[in-house]
Scaffold this motif. Structure first.
Motif, mmCIF file in Angstrom:
data_model
loop_
_atom_site.group_PDB
_atom_site.id
_atom_site.type_symbol
_atom_site.label_atom_id
_atom_site.label_comp_id
_atom_site.label_asym_id
_atom_site.label_seq_id
_atom_site.Cartn_x
_atom_site.Cartn_y
_atom_site.Cartn_z
ATOM 1 N N GLN A 137 -21.698 39.195 37.501
ATOM 2 C CA GLN A 137 -21.932 37.763 37.136
ATOM 3 C C GLN A 137 -21.470 36.768 37.814
ATOM 4 O O GLN A 137 -22.385 35.701 37.956
ATOM 5 N N THR A 138 -20.682 36.909 38.775
ATOM 6 C CA THR A 138 -20.231 35.881 39.841
ATOM 7 C C THR A 138 -21.656 35.741 40.866
ATOM 8 O O THR A 138 -21.983 34.508 41.162
ATOM 9 N N ALA A 139 -21.903 36.822 41.235
ATOM 10 C CA ALA A 139 -23.211 36.746 42.290
ATOM 11 C C ALA A 139 -24.337 36.349 41.547
ATOM 12 O O ALA A 139 -25.063 35.553 42.196
ATOM 13 N N ILE A 140 -24.749 36.796 40.285
ATOM 14 C CA ILE A 140 -25.986 36.231 39.492
ATOM 15 C C ILE A 140 -25.858 34.600 39.251
ATOM 16 O O ILE A 140 -26.407 33.961 39.596
ATOM 17 N N ALA A 141 -24.646 34.061 39.047
ATOM 18 C CA ALA A 141 -24.271 32.637 38.774
ATOM 19 C C ALA A 141 -24.673 32.019 40.199
ATOM 20 O O ALA A 141 -25.295 30.867 40.021
ATOM 21 N N CYS A 142 -24.211 32.513 41.449
ATOM 22 C CA CYS A 142 -24.492 31.921 42.593
ATOM 23 C C CYS A 142 -25.757 31.966 42.833
ATOM 24 O O CYS A 142 -26.309 30.779 43.417
ATOM 25 N N LEU A 143 -26.510 32.991 42.836
ATOM 26 C CA LEU A 143 -27.958 33.103 43.185
ATOM 27 C C LEU A 143 -28.894 32.013 42.186
ATOM 28 O O LEU A 143 -29.680 31.448 42.798
ATOM 29 N N ILE A 144 -28.757 32.087 40.948
ATOM 30 C CA ILE A 144 -29.364 31.327 40.047
ATOM 31 C C ILE A 144 -29.339 29.805 40.304
ATOM 32 O O ILE A 144 -29.960 29.175 40.179
ATOM 33 N N THR A 145 -27.934 29.385 40.624
ATOM 34 C CA THR A 145 -27.674 28.189 40.991
ATOM 35 C C THR A 145 -28.399 27.656 42.176
ATOM 36 O O THR A 145 -28.977 26.610 42.326
ATOM 37 N N LYS A 146 -28.415 28.356 43.176
ATOM 38 C CA LYS A 146 -28.942 28.194 44.531
ATOM 39 C C LYS A 146 -30.278 28.193 44.363
ATOM 40 O O LYS A 146 -31.102 27.433 44.766
ATOM 41 N N MET A 147 -31.111 28.933 43.512
ATOM 42 C CA MET A 147 -32.384 28.840 42.864
ATOM 43 C C MET A 147 -32.824 27.608 42.216
ATOM 44 O O MET A 147 -33.762 27.130 42.540
ATOM 45 N N ALA A 148 -31.808 27.175 41.553
ATOM 46 C CA ALA A 148 -32.065 25.899 40.682
ATOM 47 C C ALA A 148 -32.062 24.737 41.630
ATOM 48 O O ALA A 148 -32.781 23.719 41.662
ATOM 49 N N VAL A 149 -31.277 24.582 42.711
ATOM 50 C CA VAL A 149 -31.399 23.690 43.758
ATOM 51 C C VAL A 149 -32.800 23.674 44.388
ATOM 52 O O VAL A 149 -33.447 22.370 44.520
ATOM 53 N N GLU A 150 -33.172 24.706 44.712
ATOM 54 C CA GLU A 150 -34.578 24.846 45.299
ATOM 55 C C GLU A 150 -35.726 24.356 44.444
ATOM 56 O O GLU A 150 -36.555 23.516 44.519
ATOM 57 N N ARG A 151 -35.584 24.797 43.081
ATOM 58 C CA ARG A 151 -36.286 24.316 41.903
ATOM 59 C C ARG A 151 -36.480 22.659 41.848
ATOM 60 O O ARG A 151 -37.412 21.916 41.456
#
Length: 405
Positions: A114-128
């Motif tokens: 869950q930590t890796a998923i949270a980091c990934l989707i947060t960085k994806m949200a920055v790009e979005r």
């Protein structure tokens, strides 16, 4: 603040660093890299050019399946980093990860990080946010959670299970992480935020390491009194039973003689939920926001306890306008017994958090009548509470469930 700038500048000047780096990612046939997230230049589909590499930077990548993996029992991912050390040596570091292939969706959910998923989707949200706008990225964060919950419910229905679970135990904190991300400076919507502050927050998230990013979106709150009452043996690292290969995979550019491997902050005693119901007027609480370590001292704390903890005789002696606190370092082993136990244990707790992420660790001492800036930092970090501009955690969960239906 001056203390925060001092600590961060020391870290910038003393940390290990590599120059002129290139990073190549390889993966098993049938897997392709869809996108990278971080600060870099893309040379080709699997090759990144990094002006420098350091232990405080984090990178993420998104994979996609282009072919069936039925013929494989395992898939392999390999990252090879070529860089120049500060001494001018050209070095290469290779990390290889081998993962089993399964046909069971339940196994995928149960072994998710869950930590890796949270980091990934947060960085994806920055790009979005940069490409499509803030509202679009906020909606995407909520959609990710609802999609995960819907997929998990479908996998449970196929097994005809009578047990009702909102999400697997491995992902039980993921909705809380996303709720915290939506309240972070980079993504908050209903609080007036300057363009400079939001841009700086977005840049911080896209470049942050996993440990610091988690502190930013989901701060850690500790009851100092409960931590002090626990014996030090409860905090130490467990015996290291890793193989030689696993130890090698855990190596980093960090200087281990100066910056030893930290204890897991998730296991430290005294950690509290991010809820104001746990904040008492006779207690002392330490909050790691990723920007500061805020030490909140209650007005009703006994004078003797306050003196043994931070050296003040009264809460009134704490100056709310200039509250940066620099505790003296612990003395040598033969002198440490002369210090009060609460002081030693408090500094041990602070040391654990500072070793987890070495940026944004200036210690700020505040009372309940703290300056508005620090008060807002503390209140906004309590992601389970409802504020005038953000729903509570339970309201967020209900909103996600309604969206999933």
């Amino acid at each position: 603040m001056a203390e925060s700038l001092r600590r961060d500048l020391i870290r910038y000047l003393t940390r290990r660093i590599g120059f002129e780096a290139v990073l190549r990612i390889r993966c098993t046939r049938g897997l392709n890299i869809q996108n990278f997230y971080g600060c870099f230049f893309v040379r080709s589909v699997d090759l990144l050019s990094l002006p420098n590499v350091n232990p405080d930077a984090g990178y993420a990548m998104q994979l996609e399946m282009t072919e069936s993996l039925e013929e494989f029992k395992y898939v392999v991912l390999q990252a090879a980093l070529l860089y120049t050390s500060a001494f001018g040596d050209r070095r290469i570091r290779v990390h290889t990860l081998c993962l089993p292939v399964t046909e069971s969706p339940e196994a995928v959910f149960n072994y998710s990080d869950q930590t890796a998923i949270a980091c990934l989707i947060t960085k994806m949200a920055v790009e979005r946010t940069i490409s499509a706008g803030l509202s679009n990225s906020r909606e995407a964060l909520s959609t990710v959670i609802s999609d995960i919950l819907m997929a998990y419910q479908r996998s449970r229905n196929k097994q005809a299970s009578n047990q009702v679970h909102l999400c697997p135990s491995s992902l039980r904190l993921l909705p809380a992480y996303v709720c915290g991300a939506l309240r972070f400076l980079a993504f908050r919507l209903h609080i007036p935020t300057s363009l400079d502050d939001r841009s700086a927050a977005l840049e911080l998230l896209i470049n942050a390491s996993c440990s610091r990013l988690m502190s930013l979106i989901y701060p850690r709150l500790y009851d100092v009194r409960r931590f002090i009452q626990r014996t030090p043996t409860a905090v130490g690292n467990p015996p290291d039973h890793r193989t030689l290969a696993e130890k090698a995979a855990g190596l980093s550019l960090r200087n281990d003689s100066v910056d030893p491997e930290p204890d897991d902050p998730e296991r430290l005693p005294g950690r509290l939920n991010l809820n104001s119901n746990f904040i008492k007027r006779d207690g002392v609480f330490l909050l790691d926001t990723g920007f500061f370590l805020i030490l909140l001292v209650g007005y009703d704390i006994p004078a003797e306890e306050l003196r043994s903890l931070i050296g003040y005789d009264s809460v009134d002696e704490i100056h709310v306008d200039s509250s940066a606190l620099r505790l003296p370092p612990l003395p040598s082993d033969d002198q440490v017994a002369s210090l009060p136990k609460p002081r030693r244990r408090l500094q041990q707790l602070i040391g654990h958090l500072r070793r987890d992420h070495l940026l944004g660790t200036a210690l700020i001492l505040v009372r309940h009548d703290a300056p508005e800036f620090l008060k807002h930092q503390f209140i906004n970090a309590l992601v389970e509470d409802r504020t005038e501009s953000a729903p509570s955690y339970m309201e967020f969960i209900q909103m996600v469930l309604n969206f999933a239906r």
